[in-house]
Write an enzyme that holds these catalytic residues in place. Structure first.
Site, PDB file in Angstrom:
ATOM      1  N   ASP A  25      15.111  43.192  35.827  1.00  0.00           N
ATOM      2  CA  ASP A  25      16.526  43.083  35.439  1.00  0.00           C
ATOM      3  C   ASP A  25      16.783  42.800  33.954  1.00  0.00           C
ATOM      4  O   ASP A  25      17.652  41.986  33.610  1.00  0.00           O
ATOM      5  CB  ASP A  25      17.210  42.004  36.290  1.00  0.00           C
ATOM      6  CG  ASP A  25      17.159  42.313  37.779  1.00  0.00           C
ATOM      7  OD1 ASP A  25      16.713  43.415  38.146  1.00  0.00           O
ATOM      8  OD2 ASP A  25      17.568  41.452  38.583  1.00  0.00           O
ATOM      9  N   LYS A 130      18.406  47.536  42.681  1.00  0.00           N
ATOM     10  CA  LYS A 130      18.329  46.608  43.811  1.00  0.00           C
ATOM     11  C   LYS A 130      19.649  45.861  43.978  1.00  0.00           C
ATOM     12  O   LYS A 130      20.212  45.353  43.011  1.00  0.00           O
ATOM     13  CB  LYS A 130      17.171  45.623  43.613  1.00  0.00           C
ATOM     14  CG  LYS A 130      17.284  44.727  42.390  1.00  0.00           C
ATOM     15  CD  LYS A 130      16.049  43.855  42.270  1.00  0.00           C
ATOM     16  CE  LYS A 130      16.122  42.786  41.215  1.00  0.00           C
ATOM     17  NZ  LYS A 130      17.226  41.851  41.255  1.00  0.00           N
ATOM     18  N   CYS A 163      16.208  35.995  40.073  1.00  0.00           N
ATOM     19  CA  CYS A 163      15.621  37.248  40.579  1.00  0.00           C
ATOM     20  C   CYS A 163      14.105  37.305  40.429  1.00  0.00           C
ATOM     21  O   CYS A 163      13.431  37.925  41.253  1.00  0.00           O
ATOM     22  CB  CYS A 163      16.301  38.430  39.909  1.00  0.00           C
ATOM     23  SG  CYS A 163      18.019  38.598  40.443  1.00  0.00           S
TER      24      CYS A 163
HETATM   25  N1  TIU Z   1      18.581  39.052  37.714  1.00  0.00           N
HETATM   26  C1  TIU Z   1      19.076  37.849  38.011  1.00  0.00           C
HETATM   27  O1  TIU Z   1      18.408  36.839  37.884  1.00  0.00           O
HETATM   28  N2  TIU Z   1      20.406  37.820  38.428  1.00  0.00           N
HETATM   29  C2  TIU Z   1      21.233  36.731  38.275  1.00  0.00           C
HETATM   30  O2  TIU Z   1      22.393  36.769  38.667  1.00  0.00           O
HETATM   31  N3  TIU Z   1      20.721  35.653  37.629  1.00  0.00           N
HETATM   32  C3  TIU Z   1      21.359  34.522  37.258  1.00  0.00           C
HETATM   33  O3  TIU Z   1      20.683  33.619  36.785  1.00  0.00           O
HETATM   34  N4  TIU Z   1      22.670  34.435  37.394  1.00  0.00           N
END
Ligand code: TIU
Length: 222
Positions: A25, A130, A163
């Protein structure tokens, strides 16, 4: 067999030919000002600090023939894969799917949902969209790794405790040994990153191992 003798909580042994890197991400919505991460009230400059190391890690894996897999947390434009339990989090004025400065927040195909240029996938690398926090949930990741014959996963990306950690726990349940590159992952909350590294390697690597990118480089070059 390669070995990172200084990995924590103890030496990490792996076969590079059955190893893959998963970069979680690294999207504009989390890392650049004006994206989803900032709307949640976070200081995105913290995440920007790992971009050079993450780019170096990706280059290292490419040079050693370790497959690089990228993920993007995003949803279908019709929001059919976005439950209220996820949508109704954070700033009520700006939710997933709403129009933001970089397009609709965390929607597939929008500018904000794409990966930042410094760590962009190259042709031939798998990019997994995802809908959840874990990269195994509702994606083709398991099938892809089975086809590759992957046994070991190296992890990088954001955020460490959301994530990245979720995907590492999913990986452990599916039989993968996992290594988190600690200077190629970051959180909006330094204390959460530190706690996540601790809990991953506690209890005899209950979730996996941690090491730096430089330690991995030494092991791959030996
Ligand atoms: N990719 C991921 O970690 N999504 C989130 O929403 N993370 C947060 O820390 N908000």
């Amino acid at each position: 067999m390669a070995r990172i003798a200084t990995a924590l909580p103890f030496a990490f042994d792996f076969e590079p030919v059955t190893t893959a890197l998963i970069v979680i991400d690294m999207q504009r919505d989390f890392i650049e000002p004006g994206g989803f991460g900032e709307t949640l009230g976070n200081d995105v400059s913290l995440l920007q600090s790992i971009v050079p190391t993450t780019a170096a890690l990706i280059a290292l894996c490419r040079a050693h023939g370790v497959p690089v897999i990228h993920t993007r947390e995003c949803h279908k434009p019709d929001l059919s894969d976005l439950p209220a339990a996820k949508r109704d989090r954070g700033n009520p004025d700006l939710r997933i799917g709403d129009p933001g400065p970089m397009g609709r927040i965390l929607i597939a195909g929008e500018r904000g949902a794409d990966i930042i240029p410094d760590v962009y996938p190259i042709v031939g690398e798998l990019v997994i969209d995802k809908p959840g926090k874990g990269a195994f949930y509702a994606t083709g990741l398991s099938d892809h790794l089975a086809k590759l014959g992957t046994k070991t996963l190296i992890f990088a990306g954001v955020t460490t405790e959301v994530c990245v950690q979720t995907t590492m726990r999913e990986a452990n349940d599916r039989g993968f040994d996992s290594l988190l590159i600690e200077d190629a992952t970051e959180s909006y909350f330094p204390a959460f990153k530190a706690a996540t590294l601790d809990m991953i390697r506690a209890q005899g690597a209950i979730v996996g191992w941690t090491a730096t990118c430089a330690e991995l480089e030494v092991a791959l070059n030996e």
